[in-house]
Enzyme design. Structure first.
Site, PDB file in Angstrom:
ATOM      1  N   ALA A  31     -16.796  -5.864  -5.239  1.00 38.19           N
ATOM      2  CA  ALA A  31     -16.446  -6.608  -7.044  1.00 38.19           C
ATOM      3  C   ALA A  31     -16.935  -6.431  -8.130  1.00 38.19           C
ATOM      4  CB  ALA A  31     -18.165  -7.651  -6.424  1.00 38.19           C
ATOM      5  N   GLY A  33     -14.566  -4.035  -9.031  1.00 41.25           N
ATOM      6  CA  GLY A  33     -13.148  -3.748  -9.280  1.00 41.25           C
ATOM      7  C   GLY A  33     -12.171  -3.992  -9.880  1.00 41.25           C
ATOM      8  N   SER A 100      -4.507  -3.519   0.380  1.00 44.55           N
ATOM      9  CA  SER A 100      -3.930  -2.924   0.874  1.00 44.55           C
ATOM     10  C   SER A 100      -4.026  -1.870   2.125  1.00 44.55           C
ATOM     11  CB  SER A 100      -2.425  -2.164   0.286  1.00 44.55           C
ATOM     12  OG  SER A 100      -2.579  -1.722  -1.005  1.00 44.55           O
ATOM     13  N   HIS A 155       3.959  -0.574  -9.916  1.00 48.93           N
ATOM     14  CA  HIS A 155       2.845  -0.569 -10.051  1.00 48.93           C
ATOM     15  C   HIS A 155       2.372   0.172 -10.654  1.00 48.93           C
ATOM     16  CE1 HIS A 155       3.197  -2.793  -6.236  1.00 48.93           C
ATOM     17  NE2 HIS A 155       2.144  -3.591  -6.518  1.00 48.93           N
ATOM     18  N   LYS A 159      -2.927   3.425  -8.247  1.00 47.54           N
ATOM     19  CA  LYS A 159      -2.540   2.106  -6.973  1.00 47.54           C
ATOM     20  C   LYS A 159      -3.405   3.806  -6.167  1.00 47.54           C
ATOM     21  CE  LYS A 159      -0.249  -0.608  -3.851  1.00 47.54           C
ATOM     22  NZ  LYS A 159      -1.257  -1.088  -3.675  1.00 47.54           N
TER      23      LYS A 159
END
Ligand SMILES: NC(=O)C1=CN([C@@H]2O[C@H](COP(=O)(O)OP(=O)(O)OC[C@H]3O[C@@H](n4cnc5c(N)ncnc54)[C@H](OP(=O)(O)O)[C@@H]3O)[C@@H](O)[C@H]2O)C=CC1
Ligand SMILES: O=C(O)C1=N[C@H](C(=O)O)C[C@H](O)C1
Length: 269
Positions: A31, A33, A100, A155, A159
């Site tokens: 929550a 992030g 992911s 990205h 990541k």
């Protein structure tokens, strides 16, 4: 099927028609992030969803159960996501997964847990952005017409995983479409590549990952055949682009038991 634009609105007629509670109790994992904080805002703002639990690193996941969450949204980390899904399925909580890093083996595990909980739904969304979902479908349609296909995903540098979930999914649908069309390996004379300059190979498709300050989430799918190329590009410039898809998943998952991969089927494409 929900209209995509209406998923930003307060009500969702499709949910009402199906008899699903008009206010869905939602817990967000991850929550605090980048994505989780956007999801907290989106769930809090929509009139047909109620934010009942915020869980981040070191918070007890049991909050989901105590709060009566009907749907959990996982936006955590590839290392955490599978345990979180297991907890939710075991406790009868539907899950919308944005995190992911779930490959075929992990998807099989989820299917096996769901076999014991036939009323629970899990939606794994490699990408929540409408343009990204469409671009994956366009790539799937194009795949059989071209000799060559490669993917460049780009990205932000925070990541954790490469290639991106979107790129892995795109490579998978391209590879499957090529196989179904009876296409063989792509032309490529490379025999010497000591440093991996040709990128990763996913389902027979080369994938190249760029990490760069200033970027959010972007992908180019390049196709080539004699005398022509086709490029399908998608750009998310802001994480708000993902929120209609997050809300669509939340609204749909209570009425979709079992495992669903991708939002394309929810969009009717
Ligand atoms: N499907 C889609 O459309 C999209 C998917 N994503 C994916 O979502 C995931 C999150 O991305 P992003 O928001 O950028 O990452 P962030 O690192 O900004 O946020 C992840 C948050 O989850 C927390 N966290 C880690 N493990 C747990 C756990 N077990 N329980 C609860 N919270 C936990 C992290 O805490 P800490 O930092 O302290 O570890 C952090 O606050 C990634 O896998 C990303 O690829 C992102 C954008 C779109
Ligand atoms: O980490 C991100 O940011 C994103 N992750 C997802 C992925 O791995 O495909 C979706 C989107 O690309 C943003």
């Amino acid at each position: 099927m929900c209209s995509w634009a209406r998923c930003l609105d307060s009500g969702c007629a499709a949910s009402v028609r199906r008899g699903v509670s008009t206010v869905i109790k939602v817990g967000v994992l991850g929550a605090r992030g980048r994505m989780g904080s956007e999801a907290v805002r989106a769930v809090g703002e929509a009139a047909d969803t109620e934010l009942v639990a915020e869980v981040d690193q070191d918070d007890p996941i049991e909050r989901l159960v105590e709060s009566g969450a009907q749907v959990a949204v996982d936006l955590t980390h590839p290392d955490s996501v599978l345990n979180n899904i297991k907890f939710c399925v075991d406790n009868g909580i539907n899950v919308v997964v944005g995190t992911s890093g779930l490959g075929p083996a992990e998807l099989d595990s989820i299917r096996s847990w769901l076999a014991d909980k036939p009323q629970v739904g899990v939606i794994v969304a490699p990408n929540f952005a409408i343009g990204a979902v469409l671009s994956m479908r366009f790539a799937e349609l194009a795949a059989k017409y071209f000799d060559s296909a490669e993917i460049v995903e780009l990205h932000h540098p925070k990541k954790a995983d490469a290639p991106s979930g979107t790129a892995a999914r795109t490579a998978h649908v391209i590879g499957k479409a090529r196989e179904e069309a009876g296409l063989g390996a792509m032309p490529d004379a490379t025999t010497k590549d000591p440093d991996g300059a040709r990128g990763a190979e996913v389902d027979g498709v080369h994938v190249h990952a760029v990490r760069m300050t200033g970027l959010v989430a972007h992908q180019e799918v390049l196709f080539g055949t004699e005398g022509e190329t086709l490029t399908i590009r998608h750009d998310s410039y802001d994480r708000r682009s993902f929120m209609p898809g997050v809300l669509l998943g939340i609204r749909e998952v209570p009425s979709r038991p079992g495992l669903t991969v991708g939002l394309d089927v929810l969009m009717g494409i």
